[in-house]
Every structure is written in C-alpha cells, then in structure tokens.
Enzyme design. Structure first.
Site, PDB file in Angstrom:
ATOM      1  N   TYR A 111      44.639  33.212  26.452  1.00  0.00           N
ATOM      2  CA  TYR A 111      44.648  34.478  25.702  1.00  0.00           C
ATOM      3  C   TYR A 111      45.597  34.409  24.509  1.00  0.00           C
ATOM      4  CZ  TYR A 111      42.047  37.555  28.893  1.00  0.00           C
ATOM      5  OH  TYR A 111      41.083  38.173  29.620  1.00  0.00           O
ATOM      6  N   LYS A 146      42.297  25.142  38.438  1.00  0.00           N
ATOM      7  CA  LYS A 146      41.185  24.190  38.257  1.00  0.00           C
ATOM      8  C   LYS A 146      41.813  22.818  38.061  1.00  0.00           C
ATOM      9  CE  LYS A 146      36.774  23.198  37.698  1.00  0.00           C
ATOM     10  NZ  LYS A 146      35.770  23.301  38.784  1.00  0.00           N
ATOM     11  N   ASP A 172      36.419  27.900  41.124  1.00  0.00           N
ATOM     12  CA  ASP A 172      34.986  28.091  41.414  1.00  0.00           C
ATOM     13  C   ASP A 172      34.786  28.404  42.895  1.00  0.00           C
ATOM     14  OD1 ASP A 172      35.889  25.495  41.856  1.00  0.00           O
ATOM     15  OD2 ASP A 172      34.053  24.505  41.168  1.00  0.00           O
ATOM     16  N   ASP A 232      41.696  37.477  35.071  1.00  0.00           N
ATOM     17  CA  ASP A 232      40.837  38.482  34.438  1.00  0.00           C
ATOM     18  C   ASP A 232      39.478  38.506  35.126  1.00  0.00           C
ATOM     19  OD1 ASP A 232      39.903  40.346  32.470  1.00  0.00           O
ATOM     20  OD2 ASP A 232      38.823  38.687  31.533  1.00  0.00           O
ATOM     21  N   ASP A 257      37.969  41.366  38.370  1.00  0.00           N
ATOM     22  CA  ASP A 257      36.752  42.189  38.318  1.00  0.00           C
ATOM     23  C   ASP A 257      35.891  41.932  39.551  1.00  0.00           C
ATOM     24  OD1 ASP A 257      37.498  43.170  35.809  1.00  0.00           O
ATOM     25  OD2 ASP A 257      35.466  43.019  35.009  1.00  0.00           O
TER      26      ASP A 257
HETATM   27  C1  IPM Z   1      41.637  43.552  31.461  1.00  0.00           C
HETATM   28  C2  IPM Z   1      40.734  43.603  30.274  1.00  0.00           C
HETATM   29  C3  IPM Z   1      41.457  43.035  29.076  1.00  0.00           C
HETATM   30  C4  IPM Z   1      41.818  41.597  29.412  1.00  0.00           C
HETATM   31  C5  IPM Z   1      40.689  43.123  27.749  1.00  0.00           C
HETATM   32  C6  IPM Z   1      40.249  44.535  27.441  1.00  0.00           C
HETATM   33  C7  IPM Z   1      41.469  42.531  26.609  1.00  0.00           C
HETATM   34  O1  IPM Z   1      39.543  42.931  30.540  1.00  0.00           O
HETATM   35  O2  IPM Z   1      42.708  44.181  31.407  1.00  0.00           O
HETATM   36  O3  IPM Z   1      41.281  42.909  32.447  1.00  0.00           O
HETATM   37  O4  IPM Z   1      40.977  40.694  29.251  1.00  0.00           O
HETATM   38  O5  IPM Z   1      42.955  41.369  29.804  1.00  0.00           O
HETATM   39 MG    MG Z   2      39.341  42.283  32.547  1.00  0.00          MG
END
Ligand code: IPM
Ligand code: MG
Length: 355
Positions: free
Chosen positions: A142, A189, A221, A245, A249
């Site tokens: 990032y 990884k 993975d 990240d 999710d």
């Molecule tokens: C998160 C989001 C952010 C990230 C984006 C919006 C930059 O996806 O907080 O997980 O990738 O960190």
């Molecule tokens: Mg995110």
C-alpha cells in the site's frame, strides 16, 4: 471526564452511521458520567468537493489534537475517475499513516442469532467463528514505491517490510492472544515472497517472548480456503496490509454481514481511528437503510482501546447482542427471517433503549 473526538463522517452512508454512534456514546456517557465532545473534519470525497484534496491539513491537525477519531466511510462513484493521489481512499491511507496507526484490529464473530445468515454450511457455522485479525496498516504494498514506465505500458507496486514494522504488529497480536484463546496464526506467502520470509522469521522471534501462546504459520492461499472450510480454528490472525485487507472481507462474510463488523486502528499512543469495515454504500445513502451497528461497535472499541473504558464498551456490545437476539434486523441482515426491517434510526433507538 470529557473526551474530545474528531469525527470524519465521510461520504455516502458515513454521516448517518456516525450520527447513530454519537447518540450511543452520549447515552453511555450519561449512564457512566462521561462527556464526549465532537469536532467534525472533512476527509474523502466530501473534502475533495470542498477543498480539492482528500485529506486537508486542517483534518490531520484536528485529529492529532483530539483524544480519538471516529470515521464513517469514504468514497463513491463520483470520485472514481480521479487520479490515484486525489482519490478519497488516499485520504484514508493518509490519515492512517499521519497518526502512525500500524495495528488494524478486525474482529469477526458469528452471532448465534444470525447463524442462518452465514453462507457457511450449518455443520461448519455450528462450530462458531470468533477470530480477530491483526492487519499491518501503514506498510507493505500500500505504501511501497509504485509507478509506470515512460511508455505507460508497465506498472509496478512494491511489497516491502522491515523487521521493525513486523515486530510491532506481531507483539500487538501476541498480547491480544494472551487475553483470548492463546493462538496466533501468522499468514504470509513465504514460499514465494522474500518479504514474507522476513515476516515469518520475525514473527517466530517475537513468538519466543510468548511461550504460553501457540504460533503457527499459514500460506495466504490456504488461509483463504481455511476461513470458509474451518473458521473455528482461528483465534488471532496476524498478517500484512494487503493480505489482511482481502482476508478481513472474507472473514466478515462468514459471519453473515459486513454491516456488523467494527475495526480499530491504533499505534503507540491511545489515540486511534475507529471505523466500520464496510464502505460508504452510495447506493443506499440517504435512504435510511444503512445498518449502524458496525459503527456503533467501532465506538465501543474506541471506549476500550483509546479510553480504557471496558465496562462502558461492554455495555454497548451487550445492547447490540440483546437487540439482535430479540430479532430486530436492518435490511442487510434480514435473510430468511420474517422480521420487519428497521431503518438506521429505528435500529439506533432499539440499541439506545437497552443502554
Ligand atoms: C479497508 C478498505 C481500504 C483499504 C480502502 C478503502 C483504501 O478496503 O479499510 O479495508 O484497502 O485499506
Ligand atoms: Mg478492505
């Protein structure tokens, strides 16, 4: 005691859900004798519209002068075509870095009352999900060097970690594991990436300080697979910015709704940034359909991590548990239940009543 909170309401549903969380904080304050004062600052798309940049200096200064920061969400289609350095997301990355928030804590817990909403098979969800992800937040790909060649036909981003950056997030993860089920899974990884090999070596060194905590490695993975196959095996996960990240999710979905999950970003001071892990949901902004729970639970994490108000944090979490157990639902967690969905204001009211 008065706590000064900087509010970054952001875009889309951000203002509605932050407003709900402030009402909950105020109610808890009344009950326990604290006051919270709020100062709003612009960040994200709204800041771009008003000032031309996603993270005005005034916002950084205001956050640095506050005791903690509560954030809604940023971004939306309106700003999607802007160049990378002017996007709303750049504001979010900038404030994380400016406040030195290297530890991103994302708990994912399957509420028994919502197990039917989980996409997991019943025999898998029955074993429960109660994990917390420690994602490194201000390093890695990032923030590594990026660019394009002169002809524009090749682009690159760089994954880079120092032992120092890995050590501090690893310590945070192990400290947390001590208070939980005493297991850390470090995800990397290392079979391909040199940065992951340093990650693994460094985590192993840190692990020696915590002999009472089990430490295991898992390739990313495989971790993606294990999170849906057997999520009950995880207690504390520690991983890099990009892997965290993606996997956070995934972890959120196994619990049934991303609308429920809070996060805390902290560094070396008590000042942190607290935000729901979901986005700004521009499609439902202003309709009242937003689920305020993730932001309300983020405010609870602020009480815990920034202000050491554990009892007050639990009070909010128990109010949320109670409301869900009583069958109240916003549209996103309605699933097969026959409940009448509450809007954002009504859900907030239900939680306030229980506090
Ligand atoms: C998160 C989001 C952010 C990230 C984006 C919006 C930059 O996806 O907080 O997980 O990738 O960190
Ligand atoms: Mg995110």
């Amino acid at each position: 005691m008065n706590y000064r909170i900087a509010l970054l309401r952001g875009d889309g549903i951000g203002p509605e859900i932050v407003d709900s969380a402030c009402q909950v904080l105020d109610k808890v304050g009344q009950k326990y004798g604290h006051t919270f004062s709020y100062t709003p600052y612009l960040m994200g798309g709204c800041a771009i519209d008003a000032t031309g940049e996603p993270l005005p200096q005034e916002t950084v200064d205001g956050c640095l002068a506050s005791d903690s920061v509560l954030l809604g969400a940023v971004g939306g289609p309106k700003w999607d075509t802007l160049p990378g350095h002017l996007r709303p997301e750049k504001g979010l990355l900038g404030i994380r870095a400016a406040l030195g928030l290297y530890t991103n804590i994302r708990p994912a817990r399957l509420y028994p009352s919502l197990a039917a909403e989980s996409p997991l098979r019943a025999d898998i969800s029955a074993k429960g999900v109660d994990l917390v992800m420690f994602r490194e937040l201000i390093g890695g790909i990032y923030f590594g060097e990026r660019g394009r060649t002169d002809d524009g036909k090749t682009a690159y981003d760089t994954e880079k970690y120092s032992a120092f950056e890995i050590e501090r997030i690893a310590h945070a993860a192990f400290r947390s594991a001590r208070l939980r089920r005493k297991k850390v899974t470090s995800i990397d990884k290392a079979n391909v990436l040199e940065s992951s090999r340093l990650w693994r070596e460094t985590v192993h060194k840190v692990a020696q300080d915590y002999p009472d905590v089990v430490c295991e490695d898992m390739l990313v993975d495989n971790a993606a697979m294990q999170l849906v196959k057997n999520p009950a095996q995880f207690d504390v996960i520690v991983t890099s910015n990009i892997f965290g990240d993606i996997l956070s999710d995934e972890a959120s979905q196994v619990t049934g709704s991303i609308g429920l999950l809070p996060s805390a970003s902290i560094g070396d001071s008590t000042r942190g940034l607290f935000e729901p892990i979901h986005g700004s949901a521009p499609d439902i902004a202003g309709t009242g359909k937003a689920n305020p729970i993730a932001t309300i639970l983020s405010a609870a994490m602020m009480l815990r991590y920034s202000f050491s108000l554990e009892e007050e944090a639990r009070c909010i979490e128990q109010a949320v548990d109670g409301v869900l157990e009583a069958g109240y639902r916003t549209g996103d967690i309605l699933g097969a239940s026959k409940a009448i969905p509450l809007n954002c204001t009504e859900m907030t009211e239900k939680i306030l009543e229980r506090i």
